[in-house]
Design an enzyme around this catalytic site. Structure first.
Site, PDB file in Angstrom:
ATOM      1  N   LYS A 297      32.798  35.807  39.647  1.00  0.00           N
ATOM      2  CA  LYS A 297      32.443  37.235  39.681  1.00  0.00           C
ATOM      3  C   LYS A 297      31.185  37.475  40.507  1.00  0.00           C
ATOM      4  CE  LYS A 297      35.259  38.883  36.040  1.00  0.00           C
ATOM      5  NZ  LYS A 297      35.462  39.046  34.619  1.00  0.00           N
ATOM      6  N   ARG A 333      38.067  32.006  30.731  1.00  0.00           N
ATOM      7  CA  ARG A 333      39.032  32.420  31.765  1.00  0.00           C
ATOM      8  C   ARG A 333      38.485  31.959  33.109  1.00  0.00           C
ATOM      9  NH1 ARG A 333      40.010  36.576  35.283  1.00  0.00           N
ATOM     10  NH2 ARG A 333      42.168  37.302  35.438  1.00  0.00           N
TER      11      ARG A 333
HETATM   12  N1  HH2 Z   1      38.478  39.514  34.634  1.00  0.00           N
HETATM   13  C1  HH2 Z   1      39.347  39.862  35.603  1.00  0.00           C
HETATM   14  C2  HH2 Z   1      40.665  40.170  35.276  1.00  0.00           C
HETATM   15  N2  HH2 Z   1      41.101  40.097  34.008  1.00  0.00           N
HETATM   16  N3  HH2 Z   1      40.677  39.674  31.717  1.00  0.00           N
HETATM   17  C3  HH2 Z   1      39.821  39.344  30.751  1.00  0.00           C
HETATM   18  N4  HH2 Z   1      40.229  39.293  29.466  1.00  0.00           N
HETATM   19  N5  HH2 Z   1      38.514  39.044  31.012  1.00  0.00           N
HETATM   20  C4  HH2 Z   1      38.022  39.084  32.275  1.00  0.00           C
HETATM   21  O1  HH2 Z   1      36.804  38.825  32.447  1.00  0.00           O
HETATM   22  C5  HH2 Z   1      38.894  39.447  33.333  1.00  0.00           C
HETATM   23  C6  HH2 Z   1      40.246  39.744  33.018  1.00  0.00           C
HETATM   24  C7  HH2 Z   1      38.872  39.927  37.021  1.00  0.00           C
HETATM   25  O2  HH2 Z   1      38.990  38.699  37.641  1.00  0.00           O
HETATM   26  P1  HH2 Z   1      40.155  38.328  38.696  1.00  0.00           P
HETATM   27  O3  HH2 Z   1      41.456  38.223  37.994  1.00  0.00           O
HETATM   28  O4  HH2 Z   1      39.794  37.125  39.436  1.00  0.00           O
HETATM   29  O5  HH2 Z   1      40.099  39.502  39.718  1.00  0.00           O
HETATM   30  P2  HH2 Z   1      41.076  40.722  40.016  1.00  0.00           P
HETATM   31  O6  HH2 Z   1      41.071  41.656  38.851  1.00  0.00           O
HETATM   32  O7  HH2 Z   1      40.462  41.336  41.251  1.00  0.00           O
HETATM   33  O8  HH2 Z   1      42.454  40.180  40.268  1.00  0.00           O
END
Ligand code: HH2
Length: 360
Positions: A297, A333
């Site tokens: 992040k 995660r």
């Molecule tokens: N962070 C992201 C997406 N889903 N779900 C939970 N429970 N907790 C988190 O911190 C979380 C999440 C964002 O990360 P990422 O999937 O890498 O990015 P994007 O939403 O741009 O696909």
């Protein structure tokens, strides 16, 4: 809304934690192995007391903090009891903030499914306990995706990976939840805390699926980073999660099926993310396993200097994962499973003084 909280302080790990608990000098955090020796009783003056001297009229708040919640989704961590579950992220998106979205690589059809399968298999072989499948980026400014498009992206991937591992579906949409569960996903991960779609709570309740409830400021990822403000971010997030937990229970989703997540990066400045990591033990008082997603992040980039994003943020992400694990996170995660699991194995062994399972 609760106006009293117990904040565990003075954390101990390993043999010292066990001895201090046995001597009545410390209490276990969610059943251990971490223990706390001091507590801040938020809502009382004076607020700082030895853990062993928490007054009887705070017992209602103490029990969910010290007792182990039921294992989330019945899962036992591959790293051994007391270690966190490792959730590997599989993003079927063109625009994920982490830079790992499979659609960004221009993959479609069979090639996309093959790539997702290979990514999932590699994560499982490296020690992931479950995989989180997402079809919509929730990064600030990302364009929303219709539930139909989301299903189109993720359902074939879920069908391919479901025989191999427990899967969570990362979605805010009830239609996607229903279709993903029918395709083999077992867990719902809703970054909106069941606020985005009025049908979501019913779908989760009727399915019997375990649920991850996350905090996000406001309910629109496009604007969550515009000017995030809190009175006290940890208490505000704790109160929000308490409210969403109560709403989920009222909708028929029992507490023992739920994990809670402070939602790092979702409407938070660097200082907010750091406070939440630091004060994570306070959230344990809600009595549910805690999930932390710091991986790749923007805060990791800011702190580490890895401004270019993606895999360059892996070492900083691992540092955050280890810190969260030591402060009571039950689920991490992560995008970089191999590296995180390697670090966790060393960290767990050093904290406990024990050799990890199958450690040589
Ligand atoms: N962070 C992201 C997406 N889903 N779900 C939970 N429970 N907790 C988190 O911190 C979380 C999440 C964002 O990360 P990422 O999937 O890498 O990015 P994007 O939403 O741009 O696909």
């Amino acid at each position: 809304m609760p106006d009293r909280w117990i904040e565990p302080l003075g954390l101990l790990t390993g043999p010292a934690a066990a001895s201090a608990i046995a001597a009545g000098l410390a209490l276990p955090l969610h059943g251990g192995p971490t223990a706390f020796t001091l507590a801040r009783l938020i809502g009382r003056d004076p607020d700082l007391v030895p853990a062993a001297a928490i007054p009887a009229d705070w017992r209602d708040l103490l029990l969910p903090l010290i007792e182990a919640p039921p294992p989330f989704a019945g899962l036992v961590p591959k790293l051994g009891s007391g270690a966190p579950l490792v959730m590997g992220v599989v993003n079927v998106t063109p625009d994920s903030v982490s830079g790992d979205g499979l659609l960004a690589a221009g993959l479609t059809g069979e090639a996309l499914i093959e790539a997702a399968l290979a990514q999932g298999q590699a994560m499982l072989a490296s020690g992931a306990d479950l995989l989180d499948i997402g079809g919509e980026s929730t990064r600030p400014g990302a364009a929303p995706v219709t539930p139909e498009e989301e299903c189109h992206r993720i359902l074939p991937v879920i069908q391919a990976l479901a025989p191999l591992a427990p899967l969570s579906v990362d979605t805010r949409n009830a239609l996607t939840m229903r279709e993903a569960l029918a395709a083999g996903a077992r867990i719902v991960n809703d970054v909106s805390g069941l606020r985005h779609d009025p049908d979501a709570a019913r779908v989760v309740a009727e399915s019997g699926a375990p649920l991850i409830l996350m905090h996000m400021l406001g309910d629109d990822p496009r604007h969550m980073q515009d000017d995030p403000r809190y009175d006290d971010v940890t208490l505000d997030v704790a109160a929000f999660l308490a409210t969403r937990l109560a709403a989920a229970e009222a909708a028929g989703i029992p507490r023992h099926r739920i994990a809670l997540d402070p939602g790092l990066g979702f409407g938070k400045l660097l200082e907010h993310n750091l406070a939440l990591l630091h004060r994570l033990p306070l959230l344990a008082g809600l009595g549910c396993p805690l999930l932390v997603g710091a991986s790749r992040k923007r805060s990791i980039g800011r702190l580490s200097g890895a401004t270019e994003g993606g895999k360059a943020r892996m070492p900083g992400s691992i540092a955050a994962a280890l810190f969260a694990a030591a402060r009571g996170a039950a689920i991490l995660r992560v995008h970089d499973v191999t590296e995180t699991v390697q670090a966790l194995r060393v960290h767990q062994a050093a904290l406990s003084g024990d050799t990890p399972p199958d450690g040589r």
